[in-house]
Scaffold this active site. Structure first.
Site, PDB file in Angstrom:
ATOM      1  N   GLU A 271      11.354  -1.756  -5.985  1.00  0.00           N
ATOM      2  CA  GLU A 271      11.695  -3.154  -6.242  1.00  0.00           C
ATOM      3  C   GLU A 271      12.666  -3.326  -7.422  1.00  0.00           C
ATOM      4  OE1 GLU A 271       8.010  -5.369  -6.317  1.00  0.00           O
ATOM      5  OE2 GLU A 271       7.740  -5.105  -4.160  1.00  0.00           O
TER       6      GLU A 271
ATOM      7  N   GLU B  55       6.753  -0.393   2.102  1.00  0.00           N
ATOM      8  CA  GLU B  55       5.577  -0.984   1.451  1.00  0.00           C
ATOM      9  C   GLU B  55       5.236  -2.325   2.069  1.00  0.00           C
ATOM     10  OE1 GLU B  55       5.617  -1.065  -2.890  1.00  0.00           O
ATOM     11  OE2 GLU B  55       4.374  -2.841  -2.841  1.00  0.00           O
TER      12      GLU B  55
END
Length: 383
Positions: A115, A222
């Site tokens: 991220e 994810e």
């Protein structure tokens, strides 16, 4: 890779010595400590239990704090600008793979950064712009891993699908960066995209990546349920809606050329942890850690199985057409040809009503089927 995520039991790194650019004090001893979960032992146990090969990929949440501009791993810090720091962070990856290799564990891939567009700031992260990730890959990480770990697949992005157009064009349109990149990682936490996909088009963004960069794979790296604070956070035992949400995303990711789909936590305790940052979520398996030998399989577990049990590694997605009459919506479906020649057809019905439909596989047969409301079915057509 070398720093905790929020689901670690505490904060650590593999080298806490400031300005140790050569990483002479690098150690993965924390990964074999019972007090921090004995990650090494767990991975070895899983690899030993599985009847099928398992491909492992790693993701860094943050470097040691001394490598960041704020001397912290929370609050979305950035990497320091000094070239020696960037080179040391790239070396950190190599040291990680070397140490795990010496412990008997090989990795298939790695993401450049988990991220990189940023998280809430409450747990570890290393914020990067697309340009910063591009330059880090082409000037530091790519050359480093090409020298020490050439078989490890590097994945860029590893973030929400909404960012795909900007990140892929910035990095993959640069040949000096693109040559080191094998694939693109995507998350689902802008998951509202799935519910208004007519407007946000998350799966079209994935298809565009495949169209523009066919030599790069896309991997869903994810996903979990129960991640929205105050509104829908933590475990919900027996929640079938959460299983259906998994199936919808998996099916559409696969149809958008994803080569796989990764659950964030396959197992958690009944509170949705442990999680040092208290960012609890749900999981397919929930373990009663006080009872010790009691665990629960959530509906997500069974929805996952409709894909993972039947679509084996090496399978190839094949064309499938779903049509309907004027009173019935088409079924949502995907189909694969497995390495042993089976045709696997997965059918998802998210409707509030059951339906009758039929499946025809050319050269394999024709069947009539009844599907209950809110259900999933997997069919195997033998060679």
């Amino acid at each position: 890779v070398g720093n905790p995520c929020d689901f670690s039991t505490g904060v650590y790194s593999y080298d806490e010595t400031p300005e140790d650019y050569d990483l002479s004090d690098f150690s993965i001893d924390v990964d074999s400590s019972p007090t921090t979960g004995n990650k090494l032992g767990l991975i070895k146990t899983v690899l030993g239990l599985s009847a099928n090969p398992i491909s492992l990929f790693a993701s860094p949440w943050a470097p040691p704090a001394w490598m960041t501009k704020t001397n912290s791993t929370v609050g979305n810090p950035s990497l320091r600008d000094e070239p020696e720091v960037k080179q040391s962070w790239a070396l950190y990856f190599s040291k990680f793979f070397e140490a795990y290799r010496n412990a008997g564990i090989e990795f298939w891939g790695v993401t450049v950064q988990n991220e990189p567009a940023g998280n809430t700031g409450a747990w570890q992260d290393l914020k990067m712009t697309p340009e910063e990730q591009r330059d880090f890959v082409k000037d530091y990480l790519g050359p480093q891993l090409e020298q020490t770990d050439p078989d490890v697949h590097i994945m860029m992005h590893d973030d929400q699908r909404v960012h795909l157009p900007k990140w892929t064009s910035t990095i993959l349109d640069d040949p000096d960066a693109s040559k080191y990149i094998s694939g693109v990682g995507v998350h689902w936490y802008s998951e509202v995209e799935d519910y208004v996909d007519w407007a946000t088009k998350p799966f079209d963004k994935m298809k565009d990546v495949n169209s523009k960069y066919p030599d790069k794979f896309v991997l869903a790296t994810e996903a979990c349920n129960g991640f929205i604070p105050y509104i829908d956070q933590g475990p919900k035992l027996g929640d079938w809606n959460r299983g259906e949400r998994y199936a919808y995303d998996i099916l559409n990711d696969l149809n958008a050329f994803a080569v796989g789909w990764t659950d964030w936590n396959i197992a958690l305790d009944l509170s949705g942890g442990p999680n040092w940052a208290k960012n609890v979520v749900d999981a397919p398996i929930l373990i009663d850690t006080e009872a010790g030998d009691v665990f629960y399989k959530n509906p997500m577990y069974y929805y996952l199985g409709h894909f993972s049990k039947f679509i084996k590694p090496g399978s190839v997605r094949i064309a499938v057409e779903s049509t309907a009459n004027i009173i019935s919506a088409p079924m949502e479906t995907t189909a694969f040809l497995t390495p042993v020649g089976e045709v696997i057809v997965v059918v998802l019905n998210r409707d509030i009503a059951g339906h009758e439909y039929n499946i025809e596989v050319e050269g394999r047969g024709f069947i009539n089927v009844e599907v209950p409301k809110h259900s999933i079915q997997t069919f195997i057509f033998q060679k």
